[in-house]
Design an enzyme around this catalytic site. Structure first.
Site, PDB file in Angstrom:
ATOM      1  N   CYS A   1      -5.751  -2.860   2.510  1.00  0.00           N
ATOM      2  CA  CYS A   1      -5.504  -2.786   3.954  1.00  0.00           C
ATOM      3  C   CYS A   1      -6.770  -2.915   4.810  1.00  0.00           C
ATOM      4  O   CYS A   1      -7.289  -4.010   4.969  1.00  0.00           O
ATOM      5  CB  CYS A   1      -4.732  -1.506   4.263  1.00  0.00           C
ATOM      6  SG  CYS A   1      -3.839  -1.623   5.850  1.00  0.00           S
TER       7      CYS A   1
ATOM      8  N   GLU B   1       0.833  -1.201   0.000  1.00  0.00           N
ATOM      9  CA  GLU B   1       0.000   0.000   0.000  1.00  0.00           C
ATOM     10  C   GLU B   1       0.870   1.255   0.000  1.00  0.00           C
ATOM     11  O   GLU B   1       1.814   1.370   0.784  1.00  0.00           O
ATOM     12  CB  GLU B   1      -0.895  -0.012   1.249  1.00  0.00           C
ATOM     13  CG  GLU B   1      -1.889   1.144   1.315  1.00  0.00           C
ATOM     14  CD  GLU B   1      -2.744   1.113   2.581  1.00  0.00           C
ATOM     15  OE1 GLU B   1      -2.398   0.367   3.516  1.00  0.00           O
ATOM     16  OE2 GLU B   1      -3.759   1.842   2.627  1.00  0.00           O
TER      17      GLU B   1
ATOM     18  N   LYS C   1     -10.086   2.470  -2.302  1.00  0.00           N
ATOM     19  CA  LYS C   1     -10.259   1.865  -0.970  1.00  0.00           C
ATOM     20  C   LYS C   1     -11.608   2.262  -0.361  1.00  0.00           C
ATOM     21  O   LYS C   1     -11.897   3.449  -0.183  1.00  0.00           O
ATOM     22  CB  LYS C   1      -9.103   2.320  -0.070  1.00  0.00           C
ATOM     23  CG  LYS C   1      -9.059   1.683   1.316  1.00  0.00           C
ATOM     24  CD  LYS C   1      -7.763   2.123   2.032  1.00  0.00           C
ATOM     25  CE  LYS C   1      -7.576   1.499   3.390  1.00  0.00           C
ATOM     26  NZ  LYS C   1      -6.274   1.875   3.999  1.00  0.00           N
TER      27      LYS C   1
END
Lengths: 352, 352
Positions: A188, A78, A151
């Site tokens: 994540c 990331e 995300k």
């Protein structure tokens, strides 16, 4: 989805591309019922420097090495272009963001085309002034952008002040075709949400990539470190099991204070106070039964290689056919924040 | 939900009942913001005989022992009244089913009231001629039925022919109040579906009980046994992590061929062919961080005890606040069977 320009090639086209590349990864006879295709993924666990250009150069070097080792799809951690800057809130750090398509996707696209690999790259996206995302781009083996994922779940807790920087994604969950296989990208914090894994797998993803930046608060490591890493790995292994897919967690490594050198050459003087974060590495690849088939150390740069075997996905799902038995008639309340016990509500099953 | 007669007491009433019982489990000051209440659960891992009456008597004995050891809520394994009869399809076996409320719930209700414990009992429910369910009943500490849950996900694979016997549940997912705490009941195959855990936890469950009958095919055990058990435990630990709740897997133990003595005294002569199933025990309790805090052996009857600490639930969820960040605007497609890549579809995010 009105995401013009981001649509991947068809898988058929991709396979042709792969054949052009002269690899011998193709075991598939497309006329048979069971797909025996296999491909290799490379997970880059790397350490980040204060200089984004140095990090980018290092990432390129790692991708080249992964390709040399046989990887068809390479996933970077990331926000690999910088130290994890979200350790504090500083508006100057928005200068790190870039357009997509933009400089990084252009350079990585060229690299992908040269090496005939697909690349999953996590970038700080500048969409408009004041509107930024934490975005994972899938570059296909011909250099084109196959998919853009923003995300969806944004964390915010001490030293991970992401809600300050990143607008939650608005493109939904996504699986996209690459030259080698159909892949899902998540990022994540998404890894803690079974819904994200499910909605990506239901689109036919064969592997879920989770570029990640997660680590220990040094003061907590002794007491909670092992349990935290274990929980992180466990929930991702469970996504593999629940969905019959491969799952890759791709993390950074090293202690960071969020040091960032901006384009004008200055290294920001607002290094995050305190002992920093120790990113715990431990990148891994789990198979569709949740078994760890490759795992990196907690303190070193590594390139993990693993094989994606579509036959194993088929076999696993035939033996434990969870997708057959989902109670889709009863899942609608999952769109609620909470099913407060004090309120009356309709049953979520099919009773009246 | 039109499930008259099955509504649990309010938690307040339940707590009053607990105080009447003179236990010292109550640490809660209901006026404070953080609930420090704790209670103990007992998980009964048991072996089953051909005689249902003998199994019932053994279960009563185990519940008494669990209560003596301090358990407030006792969970029995799936379909504890019989050997796992679903190893073959035989219509005579429907004779094992009973009404709910019925003989088992009456007797267990009396036991619960006597011992001042709540009991989670998995029963073969006869709802109407030709209509049967695999049902988990929660009996409160005053003997009343607090909740009835009908297994939502029904498996069917070699030696687990459940789709023949059990109509899929139509009461949805459920958490119910007991005298000690709010509990969710799910059954066996449900454990592979994150949606069921989520929908139960969202109703405020503090612990998810999974009465279970799962084991090894003897021919597979050497090659796959460890991975199968590990996958089973892993996905349930992940439910604990994702939802910040305790999770209990409560399994039977022992090799069975599905021998069943019916009410007329005959032991069915259609003992399942082959080496039978080796139920793998390994019952466990995981805390809200997915840590195993109690685990049974793979080959013996055991009563596992564990503490449910509402303060730990609160603390865990404050530290890793997944419920805060769920993207409920984007989860609706989870009610689809599959998101076929070949069809166009609207994005599952909020894009147009």
């Amino acid at each position: 989805m009105d995401c013009a320009g981001y649509r991947g090639q068809s898988q058929t086209t991709g396979l042709a591309l792969l054949r052009d590349a002269g690899t011998d990864q193709m075991g598939a006879d497309e006329s048979t019922m069971v797909n025996e295709r296999k491909y290799a993924v490379g997970l880059v666990q790397m350490r980040m420097d204060a200089d984004p250009e140095a990090n980018f150069a290092a990432a390129v070097k790692h991708v080249r090495e992964a390709a040399r080792l046989g990887a068809n799809i390479v996933c970077l951690p990331e926000l690999f272009r910088a130290q994890y800057f979200c350790q504090r809130e500083d508006i100057r750090l928005f200068d790190l963001a870039e357009a997509i398509p933009g400089p990084s996707t252009n350079q990585l696209g060229e690299l992908a085309r040269e090496l005939r690999v697909a690349i999953v790259a996590s970038l700080f996206e500048r969409r408009a002034p004041g509107l930024y995302h934490n975005t994972a781009v899938t570059l296909n083996a011909d250099g084109a952008i196959a998919g853009v994922y923003r995300k969806m779940h944004i964390p915010d807790d001490p030293l991970y002040y992401e809600k300050f920087y990143f607008t939650p994604g608005d493109l939904g969950f996504q699986a996209v075709d690459t030259a080698f296989g159909r892949v899902g990208t998540l990022v994540c914090w998404d890894q803690w949400f079974p819904e994200g894994a499910r909605l990506t797998a239901l689109q036919g993803a064969e592997i879920l990539f989770y570029p990640t930046a997660i680590g220990w608060h040094p003061a907590e490591k002794d007491e909670f470190g092992a349990a935290q890493y274990d929980a992180w790995q466990t929930i991702q292994r469970a996504h593999a099991i629940a969905n019959g897919v491969y799952v890759a967690g791709v993390n950074r490594v090293g202690v960071e204070h969020g040091e960032v050198k901006l384009a004008d050459g200055d290294i920001l003087s607002n290094r995050a106070a305190g002992p920093g974060l120790e990113f715990w590495g431990g990148s891994f690849l789990a198979d569709p039964f949740g078994r760890i088939i490759a795992k990196a150390s907690h303190d070193a740069e590594e390139i993990l290689l693993g094989e994606i075997d579509l036959g194993l996905i088929e076999d696993t799902r035939r033996n434990w056919p969870f997708l057959r038995d989902r109670r889709i008639d009863a899942y609608a309340p999952i769109t609620k924040r909470f099913l407060d016990p004090v309120n009356s509500r309709p049953a979520d099953g099919d009773s009246k």
